[in-house]
Scaffold this motif. Structure first.
Motif, PDB file in Angstrom:
ATOM      1  N   GLU A  59       0.392  -1.497   0.233  1.00 28.67           N
ATOM      2  CA  GLU A  59       0.338   0.028  -0.012  1.00 28.67           C
ATOM      3  C   GLU A  59       1.128   1.344   0.413  1.00 28.67           C
ATOM      4  O   GLU A  59       0.710   1.895  -0.694  1.00 28.67           O
ATOM      5  CB  GLU A  59      -0.859  -0.068   1.155  1.00 28.67           C
ATOM      6  CG  GLU A  59      -1.739  -1.074   0.887  1.00 28.67           C
ATOM      7  CD  GLU A  59      -3.192  -1.203   1.783  1.00 28.67           C
ATOM      8  OE1 GLU A  59      -3.090  -0.669   3.440  1.00 28.67           O
ATOM      9  OE2 GLU A  59      -4.141  -0.821   1.224  1.00 28.67           O
ATOM     10  N   ALA A  60       2.063   0.876   0.501  1.00 25.86           N
ATOM     11  CA  ALA A  60       2.907   2.424   0.572  1.00 25.86           C
ATOM     12  C   ALA A  60       3.348   2.410  -0.720  1.00 25.86           C
ATOM     13  O   ALA A  60       4.044   3.961  -0.995  1.00 25.86           O
ATOM     14  CB  ALA A  60       3.983   2.192   2.051  1.00 25.86           C
ATOM     15  N   THR A  61       4.289   1.506  -1.685  1.00 27.67           N
ATOM     16  CA  THR A  61       4.050   1.266  -2.581  1.00 27.67           C
ATOM     17  C   THR A  61       2.874   1.717  -3.736  1.00 27.67           C
ATOM     18  O   THR A  61       4.071   3.145  -4.499  1.00 27.67           O
ATOM     19  CB  THR A  61       4.418   0.324  -2.995  1.00 27.67           C
ATOM     20  OG1 THR A  61       5.889  -0.713  -2.252  1.00 27.67           O
ATOM     21  CG2 THR A  61       5.400   0.415  -4.871  1.00 27.67           C
ATOM     22  N   VAL A 108      -5.024  -6.657  -3.590  1.00 33.60           N
ATOM     23  CA  VAL A 108      -4.539  -7.402  -4.265  1.00 33.60           C
ATOM     24  C   VAL A 108      -5.636  -6.526  -5.611  1.00 33.60           C
ATOM     25  O   VAL A 108      -5.215  -6.530  -6.861  1.00 33.60           O
ATOM     26  CB  VAL A 108      -4.300  -8.688  -4.434  1.00 33.60           C
ATOM     27  CG1 VAL A 108      -4.195  -9.583  -6.003  1.00 33.60           C
ATOM     28  CG2 VAL A 108      -4.056  -9.082  -3.473  1.00 33.60           C
ATOM     29  N   THR A 109      -6.594  -6.681  -5.547  1.00 29.04           N
ATOM     30  CA  THR A 109      -7.970  -5.450  -5.985  1.00 29.04           C
ATOM     31  C   THR A 109      -7.495  -4.457  -6.571  1.00 29.04           C
ATOM     32  O   THR A 109      -7.035  -3.699  -7.510  1.00 29.04           O
ATOM     33  CB  THR A 109      -9.412  -6.054  -5.468  1.00 29.04           C
ATOM     34  OG1 THR A 109      -9.135  -7.157  -5.650  1.00 29.04           O
ATOM     35  CG2 THR A 109      -9.885  -5.479  -6.557  1.00 29.04           C
ATOM     36  N   ARG A 110      -6.961  -3.471  -5.307  1.00 30.55           N
ATOM     37  CA  ARG A 110      -6.321  -2.473  -5.647  1.00 30.55           C
ATOM     38  C   ARG A 110      -5.175  -2.520  -6.462  1.00 30.55           C
ATOM     39  O   ARG A 110      -4.970  -1.727  -7.632  1.00 30.55           O
ATOM     40  CB  ARG A 110      -5.911  -1.934  -4.460  1.00 30.55           C
ATOM     41  CG  ARG A 110      -5.060   0.022  -4.034  1.00 30.55           C
ATOM     42  CD  ARG A 110      -4.145   0.413  -3.032  1.00 30.55           C
ATOM     43  NE  ARG A 110      -4.276   1.536  -3.321  1.00 30.55           N
ATOM     44  CZ  ARG A 110      -3.800   2.133  -2.785  1.00 30.55           C
ATOM     45  NH1 ARG A 110      -3.072   1.842  -1.145  1.00 30.55           N
ATOM     46  NH2 ARG A 110      -2.265   3.415  -3.104  1.00 30.55           N
ATOM     47  N   ILE A 111      -4.179  -3.233  -6.255  1.00 25.95           N
ATOM     48  CA  ILE A 111      -3.315  -3.164  -7.704  1.00 25.95           C
ATOM     49  C   ILE A 111      -3.067  -3.775  -8.981  1.00 25.95           C
ATOM     50  O   ILE A 111      -3.523  -3.307  -9.815  1.00 25.95           O
ATOM     51  CB  ILE A 111      -2.082  -4.665  -6.850  1.00 25.95           C
ATOM     52  CG1 ILE A 111      -1.586  -4.568  -5.930  1.00 25.95           C
ATOM     53  CG2 ILE A 111      -0.711  -4.356  -8.190  1.00 25.95           C
ATOM     54  CD1 ILE A 111      -0.995  -5.411  -5.061  1.00 25.95           C
ATOM     55  N   HIS A 112      -4.427  -4.442  -8.406  1.00 26.47           N
ATOM     56  CA  HIS A 112      -5.104  -4.838 -10.379  1.00 26.47           C
ATOM     57  C   HIS A 112      -6.243  -3.433 -10.909  1.00 26.47           C
ATOM     58  O   HIS A 112      -5.421  -3.478 -12.011  1.00 26.47           O
ATOM     59  CB  HIS A 112      -6.343  -6.072 -10.144  1.00 26.47           C
ATOM     60  CG  HIS A 112      -5.527  -6.974 -10.248  1.00 26.47           C
ATOM     61  ND1 HIS A 112      -4.948  -7.912 -11.410  1.00 26.47           N
ATOM     62  CD2 HIS A 112      -5.789  -8.322  -9.391  1.00 26.47           C
ATOM     63  CE1 HIS A 112      -4.437  -8.774 -11.375  1.00 26.47           C
ATOM     64  NE2 HIS A 112      -5.250  -9.559  -9.884  1.00 26.47           N
ATOM     65  N   LYS A 113      -5.819  -3.271 -10.071  1.00 29.65           N
ATOM     66  CA  LYS A 113      -6.440  -1.807 -10.365  1.00 29.65           C
ATOM     67  C   LYS A 113      -6.011  -0.394 -10.645  1.00 29.65           C
ATOM     68  O   LYS A 113      -6.059   0.495 -11.568  1.00 29.65           O
ATOM     69  CB  LYS A 113      -7.528  -0.922  -9.312  1.00 29.65           C
ATOM     70  CG  LYS A 113      -9.014  -1.374  -9.165  1.00 29.65           C
ATOM     71  CD  LYS A 113      -9.736  -0.541  -7.704  1.00 29.65           C
ATOM     72  CE  LYS A 113     -10.656  -1.525  -7.778  1.00 29.65           C
ATOM     73  NZ  LYS A 113     -11.746  -0.195  -6.613  1.00 29.65           N
ATOM     74  N   SER A 114      -4.096  -0.798  -9.947  1.00 31.77           N
ATOM     75  CA  SER A 114      -3.663   0.318 -10.714  1.00 31.77           C
ATOM     76  C   SER A 114      -2.804  -0.257 -11.993  1.00 31.77           C
ATOM     77  O   SER A 114      -2.443   0.670 -12.937  1.00 31.77           O
ATOM     78  CB  SER A 114      -2.243   0.135  -9.842  1.00 31.77           C
ATOM     79  OG  SER A 114      -3.081   0.989  -8.254  1.00 31.77           O
ATOM     80  N   VAL A 115      -2.803  -1.597 -12.367  1.00 30.62           N
ATOM     81  CA  VAL A 115      -2.851  -2.437 -12.912  1.00 30.62           C
ATOM     82  C   VAL A 115      -3.370  -1.611 -14.595  1.00 30.62           C
ATOM     83  O   VAL A 115      -3.069  -0.878 -15.916  1.00 30.62           O
ATOM     84  CB  VAL A 115      -2.512  -3.925 -13.773  1.00 30.62           C
ATOM     85  CG1 VAL A 115      -1.625  -3.964 -14.779  1.00 30.62           C
ATOM     86  CG2 VAL A 115      -1.358  -4.174 -12.411  1.00 30.62           C
ATOM     87  N   VAL A 116      -4.624  -1.372 -14.800  1.00 32.94           N
ATOM     88  CA  VAL A 116      -6.151  -1.262 -15.314  1.00 32.94           C
ATOM     89  C   VAL A 116      -5.728   0.352 -15.717  1.00 32.94           C
ATOM     90  O   VAL A 116      -5.627   0.609 -16.922  1.00 32.94           O
ATOM     91  CB  VAL A 116      -6.996  -1.179 -14.932  1.00 32.94           C
ATOM     92  CG1 VAL A 116      -8.144  -0.463 -15.494  1.00 32.94           C
ATOM     93  CG2 VAL A 116      -7.135  -3.088 -14.629  1.00 32.94           C
ATOM     94  N   LEU A 117      -4.898   0.753 -14.435  1.00 32.62           N
ATOM     95  CA  LEU A 117      -4.944   2.604 -14.738  1.00 32.62           C
ATOM     96  C   LEU A 117      -3.785   2.739 -15.338  1.00 32.62           C
ATOM     97  O   LEU A 117      -3.964   4.098 -16.941  1.00 32.62           O
ATOM     98  CB  LEU A 117      -4.833   3.112 -13.548  1.00 32.62           C
ATOM     99  CG  LEU A 117      -4.981   4.709 -13.333  1.00 32.62           C
ATOM    100  CD1 LEU A 117      -5.330   5.501 -13.706  1.00 32.62           C
ATOM    101  CD2 LEU A 117      -3.789   5.055 -11.946  1.00 32.62           C
TER     102      LEU A 117
END
Length: 220
Positions: A59-61, A108-117
């Protein structure tokens, strides 16, 4: 971190008292978000110390990444470079999360959203076909993961569900036109191994987005 989640939940509950939030749609969505947060808090207590530390670092990253903005897109080389770097960081975070047994955690969902972004940003900003295809594929895979997770925590008419459906529709459309064979091969486990199945998925998400968008157009 748990205190922060509880604090956010309280803010959502207080938000229900605001006059502009009296809509039944808004109240339902806030309730669904609250339920999701409570489930996340419950899951937090069952994690190991190493997993909690891993989540905190992830989350910090993610917080440190700068999101591409409308104004930044005018400086294409710089914005593309930053978005590409952030995309690679997010892909590495997915690997880190998986190695720590966090495959189904909300982080992990937050990471996936960032991948989409960042994937869609690279798709829009790059002129190189191979990079656009690669970015679109990563973004589509993550969009499908986000959609599955949203099915666990959000109502079928949630605004975020509609946004994800739109992402999937557009990404499928792009890949069907530009790199269909790779699409069928990469997503055969998602039952998208031929044109008929992929185009059907595209249409279903297009229909879903329009349905949800119509529900919120007079509210948001």
């Amino acid at each position: 971190m748990q205190d922060q989640k509880i604090h956010t939940l309280k803010l959502w509950l207080v938000d229900l008292s605001k006059p502009e939030k009296k809509s039944l749609f808004i109240m339902e969505e806030l309730n669904n978000e609250a339920v999701g947060y409570l489930q996340d808090i419950d899951a937090w207590t069952s994690l190991t110390k190493a997993q909690r530390q891993c989540i905190a670092k992830i989350e910090a990253t993610l917080d440190s990444l700068s999101e591409p903005t409308a104004s930044a897109t005018r400086a294409k080389p710089k914005s593309l470079t930053r978005s590409s770097e952030n995309l690679e960081i997010c892909l590495e975070l997915l690997a880190v999360a998986a190695s720590n047994g966090l495959v189904d955690h909300l982080v992990v969902t937050r990471i996936h959203k960032s991948v989409v972004l960042y994937g869609t940003a690279c798709l829009e900003l790059s002129k190189k076909r191979s990079r656009r295809n690669r970015s679109a594929m990563f973004a589509l895979k993550s969009s499908l993961k986000v959609q599955k997770q949203q099915g666990r925590y959000l109502s079928v008419d949630h605004y975020d569900v509609g946004s994800t459906a739109k992402d999937i529709e557009l990404l499928l459309s792009f890949l069907l036109s530009n790199d269909p064979q790779t699409l069928f091969q990469e997503l055969k486990d998602d039952d998208l191994d031929n044109f008929s199945k992929a185009s059907k998925k595209e249409f279903e998400n297009k229909k879903l987005f329009r349905k949800i968008n119509d529900l919120y157009k007079d509210i948001i």
